[in-house]
Design a protein around this motif. Structure first.
Motif, PDB file in Angstrom:
ATOM      1  N   GLY A   1       0.783  -1.230   0.000  1.00  0.00           N
ATOM      2  CA  GLY A   1       0.000   0.000   0.000  1.00  0.00           C
ATOM      3  C   GLY A   1       0.809   1.271   0.000  1.00  0.00           C
ATOM      4  N   THR A   2       2.139   1.184  -0.196  1.00  0.00           N
ATOM      5  CA  THR A   2       3.026   2.356  -0.183  1.00  0.00           C
ATOM      6  C   THR A   2       3.966   2.289  -1.385  1.00  0.00           C
ATOM      7  OG1 THR A   2       2.997   2.466   2.233  1.00  0.00           O
ATOM      8  CG2 THR A   2       4.788   3.609   1.113  1.00  0.00           C
ATOM      9  N   TRP A   3       4.052   3.391  -2.136  1.00  0.00           N
ATOM     10  CA  TRP A   3       4.971   3.434  -3.263  1.00  0.00           C
ATOM     11  C   TRP A   3       6.419   3.468  -2.772  1.00  0.00           C
ATOM     12  CZ3 TRP A   3       4.271   2.649  -8.290  1.00  0.00           C
ATOM     13  CH2 TRP A   3       2.978   2.791  -8.828  1.00  0.00           C
ATOM     14  N   GLN A   4       7.255   2.616  -3.352  1.00  0.00           N
ATOM     15  CA  GLN A   4       8.688   2.604  -3.096  1.00  0.00           C
ATOM     16  C   GLN A   4       9.432   2.361  -4.396  1.00  0.00           C
ATOM     17  OE1 GLN A   4       7.825  -0.298   0.242  1.00  0.00           O
ATOM     18  NE2 GLN A   4       9.727   0.586   1.028  1.00  0.00           N
ATOM     19  N   SER A   5      10.671   2.833  -4.460  1.00  0.00           N
ATOM     20  CA  SER A   5      11.501   2.652  -5.639  1.00  0.00           C
ATOM     21  C   SER A   5      12.547   1.582  -5.349  1.00  0.00           C
ATOM     22  CB  SER A   5      12.185   3.974  -6.007  1.00  0.00           C
ATOM     23  OG  SER A   5      13.052   3.805  -7.111  1.00  0.00           O
ATOM     24  N   VAL A   6      12.707   0.642  -6.282  1.00  0.00           N
ATOM     25  CA  VAL A   6      13.694  -0.422  -6.126  1.00  0.00           C
ATOM     26  C   VAL A   6      14.604  -0.423  -7.352  1.00  0.00           C
ATOM     27  CG1 VAL A   6      14.104  -2.856  -5.683  1.00  0.00           C
ATOM     28  CG2 VAL A   6      11.982  -1.794  -4.880  1.00  0.00           C
ATOM     29  N   THR A   7      15.912  -0.348  -7.114  1.00  0.00           N
ATOM     30  CA  THR A   7      16.893  -0.334  -8.193  1.00  0.00           C
ATOM     31  C   THR A   7      17.924  -1.435  -7.979  1.00  0.00           C
ATOM     32  OG1 THR A   7      16.657   2.053  -8.523  1.00  0.00           O
ATOM     33  CG2 THR A   7      18.648   1.026  -9.382  1.00  0.00           C
ATOM     34  N   CYS A   8      18.207  -2.176  -9.038  1.00  0.00           N
ATOM     35  CA  CYS A   8      19.270  -3.181  -9.038  1.00  0.00           C
ATOM     36  C   CYS A   8      20.438  -2.651  -9.860  1.00  0.00           C
ATOM     37  CB  CYS A   8      18.778  -4.481  -9.667  1.00  0.00           C
ATOM     38  SG  CYS A   8      17.294  -5.193  -8.908  1.00  0.00           S
ATOM     39  N   ALA A   9      21.653  -3.002  -9.453  1.00  0.00           N
ATOM     40  CA  ALA A   9      22.834  -2.570 -10.199  1.00  0.00           C
ATOM     41  C   ALA A   9      23.870  -3.685 -10.200  1.00  0.00           C
ATOM     42  CB  ALA A   9      23.430  -1.307  -9.585  1.00  0.00           C
ATOM     43  N   ARG A  10      24.424  -3.956 -11.384  1.00  0.00           N
ATOM     44  CA  ARG A  10      25.532  -4.901 -11.514  1.00  0.00           C
ATOM     45  C   ARG A  10      26.765  -4.132 -11.988  1.00  0.00           C
ATOM     46  NH1 ARG A  10      27.823  -8.795 -15.726  1.00  0.00           N
ATOM     47  NH2 ARG A  10      29.745  -9.355 -14.632  1.00  0.00           N
ATOM     48  N   ASP A  11      27.873  -4.302 -11.287  1.00  0.00           N
ATOM     49  CA  ASP A  11      29.144  -3.698 -11.683  1.00  0.00           C
ATOM     50  C   ASP A  11      30.237  -4.700 -11.361  1.00  0.00           C
ATOM     51  OD1 ASP A  11      31.227  -2.111 -12.418  1.00  0.00           O
ATOM     52  OD2 ASP A  11      30.785  -0.461 -11.043  1.00  0.00           O
ATOM     53  N   GLY A  12      30.800  -5.328 -12.375  1.00  0.00           N
ATOM     54  CA  GLY A  12      31.795  -6.366 -12.151  1.00  0.00           C
ATOM     55  C   GLY A  12      31.185  -7.562 -11.447  1.00  0.00           C
ATOM     56  N   ASP A  13      31.745  -7.936 -10.302  1.00  0.00           N
ATOM     57  CA  ASP A  13      31.238  -9.065  -9.527  1.00  0.00           C
ATOM     58  C   ASP A  13      30.272  -8.623  -8.427  1.00  0.00           C
ATOM     59  OD1 ASP A  13      32.648 -10.931 -10.976  1.00  0.00           O
ATOM     60  OD2 ASP A  13      34.376 -10.926  -9.621  1.00  0.00           O
TER      61      ASP A  13
ATOM     62  N   SER B   1      14.244   2.813  -2.013  1.00  0.00           N
ATOM     63  CA  SER B   1      14.157   4.237  -1.687  1.00  0.00           C
ATOM     64  C   SER B   1      12.698   4.660  -1.600  1.00  0.00           C
ATOM     65  CB  SER B   1      14.833   5.091  -2.767  1.00  0.00           C
ATOM     66  OG  SER B   1      16.127   4.636  -3.063  1.00  0.00           O
ATOM     67  N   PRO B   2      12.417   5.670  -0.782  1.00  0.00           N
ATOM     68  CA  PRO B   2      11.078   6.271  -0.836  1.00  0.00           C
ATOM     69  C   PRO B   2      10.915   7.039  -2.139  1.00  0.00           C
ATOM     70  CG  PRO B   2      12.507   7.543   0.601  1.00  0.00           C
ATOM     71  CD  PRO B   2      13.293   6.333   0.194  1.00  0.00           C
ATOM     72  N   VAL B   3       9.703   7.133  -2.632  1.00  0.00           N
ATOM     73  CA  VAL B   3       9.475   7.945  -3.813  1.00  0.00           C
ATOM     74  C   VAL B   3       9.524   9.415  -3.431  1.00  0.00           C
ATOM     75  CG1 VAL B   3       8.118   6.169  -4.949  1.00  0.00           C
ATOM     76  CG2 VAL B   3       6.967   7.900  -3.556  1.00  0.00           C
ATOM     77  N   ASP B   4       9.641  10.295  -4.434  1.00  0.00           N
ATOM     78  CA  ASP B   4       9.767  11.732  -4.182  1.00  0.00           C
ATOM     79  C   ASP B   4       8.673  12.223  -3.252  1.00  0.00           C
ATOM     80  OD1 ASP B   4      10.901  12.659  -7.527  1.00  0.00           O
ATOM     81  OD2 ASP B   4      11.946  11.789  -5.812  1.00  0.00           O
ATOM     82  N   GLY B   5       9.091  12.918  -2.212  1.00  0.00           N
ATOM     83  CA  GLY B   5       8.137  13.512  -1.281  1.00  0.00           C
ATOM     84  C   GLY B   5       7.895  12.701  -0.038  1.00  0.00           C
ATOM     85  N   ASP B   6       8.246  11.398  -0.059  1.00  0.00           N
ATOM     86  CA  ASP B   6       8.052  10.574   1.124  1.00  0.00           C
ATOM     87  C   ASP B   6       9.303  10.609   2.006  1.00  0.00           C
ATOM     88  OD1 ASP B   6       5.559   9.924   0.343  1.00  0.00           O
ATOM     89  OD2 ASP B   6       6.012   7.890  -0.306  1.00  0.00           O
TER      90      ASP B   6
END
Length: 259
Positions: free
Chosen positions: A180-192, A199-204
């Motif tokens: 029931g709450t907007w959240q941002s999820v980011t995955c990142a691959r760099d080498g191994d 993260s909370p979305v803008d304003g939260d």
């Protein structure tokens, strides 16, 4: 099972659910390929970025009467893609968005660093049966295919999995995904290294939380016929897997950024 197909080239057509795409060129010459794709699901049609040469086909794939619809995102973010409510039956409502590139290498990272992610609004309930026991947000490649990148939410925990020809690494977030709450999820691959950031979305209120795992990955070279899917698992024939891990809730600002 029903399918709706459309082709997006230099001009992106307005879709029933208002999907917008951008493709960012990897270089300045006209032969460079597009290596970044973003979906904002807003109503207005958008054009591809100047210099992009990749043609993309998109499909909505459904089973059991499932459908992806358009609904409000968080304030200031326009529209979002709304996926079916939880239905744990074998023949329950399922719907997945699929994207394939005319040049499949455009969505195959190899050994390059890359990021992928989405803004998520998870519904309750969202899992709990043999046929729907998780929430797949975004992925290309299936387990056992030899190459894969995947963002999923299981039991309120976001995780990022990247597999290449030297092995696979999964990073799990220590920050719970609340329903029931907007959240941002980011995955990142760099080498191994594989990182997951919630993260909370803008304003939260709140600060981003990043967790990291390391291990051998190698080149993430995906088969040409492996689709990029949002909201569930698809096989190479663009059919919904029986254990689809249907995403239940809304997605916005879904992206893959390579290089």
């Amino acid at each position: 099972m029903k399918r709706w197909s459309w082709v997006l080239g230099a001009v992106v057509l307005a879709l029933a659910i208002g999907v917008g795409l951008w493709f960012a060129s990897t270089g300045d010459d006209d032969d460079s390929i597009a290596d970044t794709v973003r979906f904002d699901f807003d109503d207005s049609p958008l054009t591809s970025t100047d210099g992009s040469k990749v043609e993309v086909s998109a499909e909505q794939v459904s089973a059991g009467g499932g459908e992806v619809t358009s609904g409000p995102s968080y304030p200031g973010a326009g529209q979002a893609a709304v996926f079916p409510e939880f239905d744990g039956d074998r023949d329950g409502a399922r719907a997945v968005l699929a994207v394939t590139a005319d040049d499949p290498e455009a969505l195959s990272p190899g050994e390059a660093p890359f990021r992928f992610g989405a803004d998520v609004l998870l519904s309750e309930p969202n899992q709990g049966s043999e046929f729907d026991n998780g929430n797949n947000v975004l992925q290309r490649g299936l387990f056992g295919m030899g190459a894969q990148f995947k963002l999923q939410i299981d039991k309120g925990v976001a995780s990022c999995r990247v597999e290449g020809d030297a092995g696979g690494v999964t990073a799990k977030s220590s920050a719970p995904i609340e329903t029931g709450t907007w959240q941002s999820v980011t995955c990142a691959r760099d080498g191994d290294s594989v990182r997951v950031t919630v993260s909370p979305v803008d304003g939260d209120p709140g600060d981003p939380v990043t967790d990291e795992e390391s291990g051998s990955i190698g080149a993430v070279d995906l088969p040409d016929d492996a689709p990029l899917s949002m909201g569930g698992k698809l096989d190479r024939n663009l059919s919904i897997e029986e254990e689809s891990d249907q995403f239940n809730g809304s997605l916005d600002n879904v992206f893959v950024a390579i290089g």
